[in-house]
Scaffold this motif. Structure first.
Motif, short mmCIF file in Angstrom:
data_model
loop_
_atom_site.label_atom_id
_atom_site.label_comp_id
_atom_site.label_asym_id
_atom_site.label_seq_id
_atom_site.Cartn_x
_atom_site.Cartn_y
_atom_site.Cartn_z
N ARG A 50 0.83 -1.20 0.00
CA ARG A 50 0.00 0.00 0.00
C ARG A 50 0.87 1.26 0.00
O ARG A 50 0.50 2.26 -0.62
N THR A 56 3.56 5.45 -5.97
CA THR A 56 3.33 5.46 -7.41
C THR A 56 2.25 6.47 -7.78
O THR A 56 2.39 7.22 -8.75
N LEU A 79 10.94 -5.14 0.89
CA LEU A 79 10.23 -6.01 -0.05
C LEU A 79 10.73 -7.46 0.03
O LEU A 79 9.98 -8.41 -0.15
N TYR A 94 10.45 -14.42 -7.16
CA TYR A 94 10.03 -13.25 -6.38
C TYR A 94 11.17 -12.24 -6.21
O TYR A 94 10.99 -11.05 -6.46
N PHE A 97 12.03 -10.34 -9.41
CA PHE A 97 11.02 -9.32 -9.69
C PHE A 97 11.20 -8.14 -8.72
O PHE A 97 11.04 -6.99 -9.10
N ALA A 126 7.13 -2.98 -13.67
CA ALA A 126 7.79 -3.86 -12.70
C ALA A 126 6.78 -4.37 -11.67
O ALA A 126 6.86 -5.52 -11.22
N CYS A 130 5.76 -8.65 -11.45
CA CYS A 130 5.68 -9.48 -10.24
C CYS A 130 4.25 -9.96 -10.02
O CYS A 130 4.02 -11.10 -9.65
N PRO A 138 -4.91 -7.00 -7.68
CA PRO A 138 -4.70 -5.57 -7.96
C PRO A 138 -4.29 -5.23 -9.40
O PRO A 138 -4.16 -4.05 -9.72
#
Ligand code: HEC
Length: 148
Positions: A50, A56, A79, A94, A97, A126, A130, A138
């Protein structure tokens, strides 16, 4: 005599029920948890996602307003270590990515006016790369983040 025992048992039962009910905190706690979008509470990774989404969206607004990008948020390095939801798993790719995403954010954050749109869209791509392997929910929202 039996009647008396039954009555005592009933009273004890009512008292016990009352003891569970009062503002024990358990009920309030359960209500607080349902305030979250995820019924089981959000994972560390969900919360980080989030923040990434916010970054972004802000980047897109800045881009349109001609503002310089916000610096790379160091917290995004989590991450790789942030815990995923119990009902979810990270694929073998994972981390790759993740690295792609982190380097795309850094490129965007240090972009010039010439390559700002391109580096912004690379960053959104990007996310999508992933998400092609993880958590498809999403994806439609992420696709809308792209800039022409
Ligand atoms: C390296 C992989 C990866 C990258 C890059 C990535 N995501 Fe995610 N995303 C995930 C995973 C895995 C989950 C599921 C998290 C969980 O279940 O704990 C997730 C979950 C989400 C969620 C749901 C969060 C919630 O409230 O539960 C959103 C929204 C999201 N990502 C948006 C984005 C956006 C926007 C980007 C790019 C800015 C992005 N993601 C980049 C892997 C990634």
């Amino acid at each position: 005599m039996k009647k008396v025992i039954i009555i005592i048992a009933l009273i004890a039962g009512v008292l016990a029920f009352q003891a569970i009910r009062p503002e024990s905190g358990l009920i309030e706690q359960a209500a607080a948890d349902t305030m979250d979008v995820n019924p089981n509470g959000s994972s560390e990774l969900s919360l980080l996602m989030r923040d990434m989404q916010k970054y972004t969206n802000q980047a897109k607004a800045d881009l349109k307003a001609g503002k310089t990008p916000a610096p790379f948020p160091a917290a995004f390095n989590k991450l790789f270590t942030a815990k995923i939801s119990e009902n979810n798993t990270k694929s073998d790719f994972y981390n790759q990515f993740g690295e792609l995403y982190i380097s795309s954010v850094k490129s965007y954050a240090s972009s010039t006016t010439e390559n700002r749109v391109e580096t912004y869209n690379n960053m959104v791509n990007a996310c999508l790369a992933c998400h092609s392997q993880h958590c498809p929910g999403p994806v439609p929202v992420i696709k809308k983040m792209k800039v022409e």
